[in-house]
Design a protein around this motif. Structure first.
Motif, PDB file in Angstrom:
ATOM      1  N   PHE A   5      -1.688   9.116 -10.377  1.00  0.00           N
ATOM      2  CA  PHE A   5      -1.202   9.162  -8.993  1.00  0.00           C
ATOM      3  C   PHE A   5      -2.154   9.952  -8.101  1.00  0.00           C
ATOM      4  CE2 PHE A   5       1.546  11.423  -5.850  1.00  0.00           C
ATOM      5  CZ  PHE A   5       1.906  10.325  -5.084  1.00  0.00           C
ATOM      6  N   ARG A   6      -2.584  11.108  -8.554  1.00  0.00           N
ATOM      7  CA  ARG A   6      -3.510  11.915  -7.746  1.00  0.00           C
ATOM      8  C   ARG A   6      -4.890  11.267  -7.681  1.00  0.00           C
ATOM      9  NH1 ARG A   6      -2.808  18.320  -8.816  1.00  0.00           N
ATOM     10  NH2 ARG A   6      -3.593  17.797 -10.900  1.00  0.00           N
ATOM     11  N   GLY A   7      -5.276  10.556  -8.737  1.00  0.00           N
ATOM     12  CA  GLY A   7      -6.532   9.824  -8.675  1.00  0.00           C
ATOM     13  C   GLY A   7      -6.499   8.739  -7.622  1.00  0.00           C
ATOM     14  N   SER A  38      -3.269   3.655   0.301  1.00  0.00           N
ATOM     15  CA  SER A  38      -2.513   3.613   1.552  1.00  0.00           C
ATOM     16  C   SER A  38      -1.002   3.581   1.323  1.00  0.00           C
ATOM     17  CB  SER A  38      -2.924   2.378   2.364  1.00  0.00           C
ATOM     18  OG  SER A  38      -2.718   1.185   1.608  1.00  0.00           O
ATOM     19  N   ASN A  39      -0.572   3.703   0.089  1.00  0.00           N
ATOM     20  CA  ASN A  39       0.854   3.694  -0.213  1.00  0.00           C
ATOM     21  C   ASN A  39       1.562   4.841   0.503  1.00  0.00           C
ATOM     22  OD1 ASN A  39       3.229   4.692  -2.114  1.00  0.00           O
ATOM     23  ND2 ASN A  39       2.942   2.506  -2.490  1.00  0.00           N
ATOM     24  N   GLU A  40       2.779   4.582   0.943  1.00  0.00           N
ATOM     25  CA  GLU A  40       3.516   5.590   1.710  1.00  0.00           C
ATOM     26  C   GLU A  40       3.793   6.842   0.881  1.00  0.00           C
ATOM     27  OE1 GLU A  40       7.775   6.017   4.112  1.00  0.00           O
ATOM     28  OE2 GLU A  40       7.045   4.046   3.456  1.00  0.00           O
ATOM     29  N   TRP A  41       4.073   6.680  -0.420  1.00  0.00           N
ATOM     30  CA  TRP A  41       4.323   7.835  -1.275  1.00  0.00           C
ATOM     31  C   TRP A  41       3.086   8.711  -1.391  1.00  0.00           C
ATOM     32  CZ3 TRP A  41       7.559   5.969  -6.123  1.00  0.00           C
ATOM     33  CH2 TRP A  41       8.810   5.554  -5.675  1.00  0.00           C
ATOM     34  N   CYS A  42       1.933   8.074  -1.521  1.00  0.00           N
ATOM     35  CA  CYS A  42       0.679   8.837  -1.611  1.00  0.00           C
ATOM     36  C   CYS A  42       0.425   9.619  -0.335  1.00  0.00           C
ATOM     37  CB  CYS A  42      -0.492   7.888  -1.890  1.00  0.00           C
ATOM     38  SG  CYS A  42      -0.429   7.050  -3.488  1.00  0.00           S
ATOM     39  N   GLN A  43       0.633   8.975   0.798  1.00  0.00           N
ATOM     40  CA  GLN A  43       0.411   9.642   2.071  1.00  0.00           C
ATOM     41  C   GLN A  43       1.379  10.805   2.269  1.00  0.00           C
ATOM     42  OE1 GLN A  43      -2.092   8.904   4.106  1.00  0.00           O
ATOM     43  NE2 GLN A  43      -2.798   7.196   2.837  1.00  0.00           N
ATOM     44  N   ALA A  44       2.646  10.591   1.905  1.00  0.00           N
ATOM     45  CA  ALA A  44       3.646  11.640   2.090  1.00  0.00           C
ATOM     46  C   ALA A  44       3.374  12.823   1.167  1.00  0.00           C
ATOM     47  CB  ALA A  44       5.045  11.074   1.822  1.00  0.00           C
ATOM     48  N   TYR A  45       2.997  12.562  -0.087  1.00  0.00           N
ATOM     49  CA  TYR A  45       2.708  13.648  -1.028  1.00  0.00           C
ATOM     50  C   TYR A  45       1.518  14.470  -0.546  1.00  0.00           C
ATOM     51  CZ  TYR A  45       1.491  16.117  -5.310  1.00  0.00           C
ATOM     52  OH  TYR A  45       1.190  17.102  -6.214  1.00  0.00           O
ATOM     53  N   THR A  46       0.484  13.784  -0.094  1.00  0.00           N
ATOM     54  CA  THR A  46      -0.701  14.485   0.396  1.00  0.00           C
ATOM     55  C   THR A  46      -0.366  15.359   1.591  1.00  0.00           C
ATOM     56  OG1 THR A  46      -2.044  12.608  -0.312  1.00  0.00           O
ATOM     57  CG2 THR A  46      -3.086  14.198   1.163  1.00  0.00           C
ATOM     58  N   ARG A  47       0.409  14.830   2.487  1.00  0.00           N
ATOM     59  CA  ARG A  47       0.729  15.554   3.714  1.00  0.00           C
ATOM     60  C   ARG A  47       1.641  16.749   3.442  1.00  0.00           C
ATOM     61  NH1 ARG A  47       2.170  11.490   5.995  1.00  0.00           N
ATOM     62  NH2 ARG A  47       4.419  11.551   5.624  1.00  0.00           N
TER      63      ARG A  47
END
Length: 369
Positions: free
Chosen positions: A232-234, A241-250
């Motif tokens: 996931f972090r990779g 651009s997945n919403e989960w990836c963006q939300a986790y990063t933010r």
């Protein structure tokens, strides 16, 4: 061999404190080439001093001298870390200002502390083991993992990050350190391993099903989300651009977007190497007789400990721009997840090394006994 050799290494490592102060005073207003020459001269003098001190009862293992020099350099790295934080002054001022801009990043701070504390302790333990004629393969393999993770992320981050154009003469010196360390890694891997386990213990351990091995069952449960987390972090650092990836990063790890490139390289290395490791380890915990499991967990736990220490510290450090630091409301979740991700592999490694019966094969000699 008595303890004088190990004591001598410890005392020589402490000599880096006055030597650093002296060289900083002499070359503060000179060029980077002078720094490079001073560093080479210091290492040469240190090597000659070690050989002179142990002339009568010199250890036969060449890694003794390698770790003696590395212990000296580890104290230098600790001095660098302390001066970066403003705790001390006038020891490595010129080096920090002119010689190597990469070390002034938050990631550079963390690897200075790791090398100055954890690696230094490992060097002293391995020197002591060589002095007393004991084996040090386990500590050596842990150091191998830590060293490989540190050097891969640091060198690649220097090349592709925002400081990629600041590669000077000291980079050559660092590559020499890398080459010698790789040779040391091969020397450690070539050492024989000794695991004295009785045949009955091996047979009894391997007859147990997973139901009767609750600790191994818990580790297997952990491996699945751990593998998902590293993938996931990779994907995040690959600009998913997945919403989960963006939300986790933010919300939790904006440091993954830091332009220094160290977090990106670290997550990619984790995805490409830790991901397959979790699959292999899952197999090793299910199938008896996988003798490579203790060694593999030692290397991986060392690598992950170094990686997580650097990542957690850099994510919270003031040298990281504020927009890339972990938000205050996301810090509890960030710390919980990342500390667990770092500690559970250490527990798995301890289990594999201290109770290896399940992973050993029954040799013909043991069958005869």
């Amino acid at each position: 061999m008595n303890a004088s050799a190990g004591t001598g290494v410890f005392l020589l490592s402490l000599m880096s404190i006055p030597i650093s102060y002296l060289f900083n005073s002499l070359i503060y207003k000179t060029s980077i080439e002078t720094v490079f020459f001073a560093g080479c001269t210091t290492v040469l003098i240190l090597a000659i001093s070690i050989r002179f001190l142990f002339k009568k009862k010199a250890p036969e293992d060449p890694l003794f001298y390698v770790y003696a020099v590395y212990a000296f350099l580890s104290v230098v790295n600790l001095i660098i870390g302390l001066e970066q934080e403003g705790i001390i002054d006038s020891f490595m001022t010129f080096y920090l200002k002119e010689a190597n801009p990469h070390i002034n990043t938050a990631h550079g701070h963390m690897i200075s502390y790791w090398d100055g504390c954890v690696h230094y302790l490992m060097y002293l333990l391995m020197v002591a083991a060589i002095t007393w004629g004991d084996g040090y393969r386990a500590i050596g393999l842990y150091w191998v993992g830590s060293f490989l993770m540190r050097v891969i992320v640091y060198i690649l981050g220097n090349v592709v990050g925002k400081y990629g154009t600041h590669v000077g003469p000291l980079f050559v010196f660092h590559m020499l350190y890398v080459l010698v360390s790789i040779w040391a890694c091969f020397r450690i891997f070539s050492q024989p391993f000794t695991r004295e386990v009785q045949l009955m213990s091996i047979q009894e351990a391997q007859r147990k099903s997973l139901v009767h091995r609750p600790l191994d069952f818990l580790f297997i449960i952990y491996l699945v989300p751990a593998m998902a987390f590293c993938v996931f972090r990779g994907l995040i650092v690959l600009d998913c651009s997945n919403e989960w990836c963006q939300a986790y990063t933010r919300q939790y790890e904006p440091y993954l977007r830091d332009p220094s490139a160290y977090p990106k390289i670290q997550m990619l290395v984790s995805m490409l190497y830790s991901g397959p490791y979790y699959i292999i380890t899952l197999y090793g915990l299910l199938v008896p007789g996988c003798e490579w499991m203790p060694d593999l967990t030692l290397v991986h736990s060392g690598a992950l400990a170094q990686a997580q220490f650097s990542h957690i510290g850099a994510s919270l450090h003031t040298r990281t721009p504020f927009s890339y630091r972990v938000p205050a409301d996301g810090q509890p979740v960030f710390l919980l997840v990342n500390i667990l991700y770092a500690l559970v592999p250490q527990a798995l490694c301890y289990r594999c090394v201290t109770r290896p019966a399940f992973f050993l094969r029954i040799t013909p000699d043991k069958k005869t006994e």
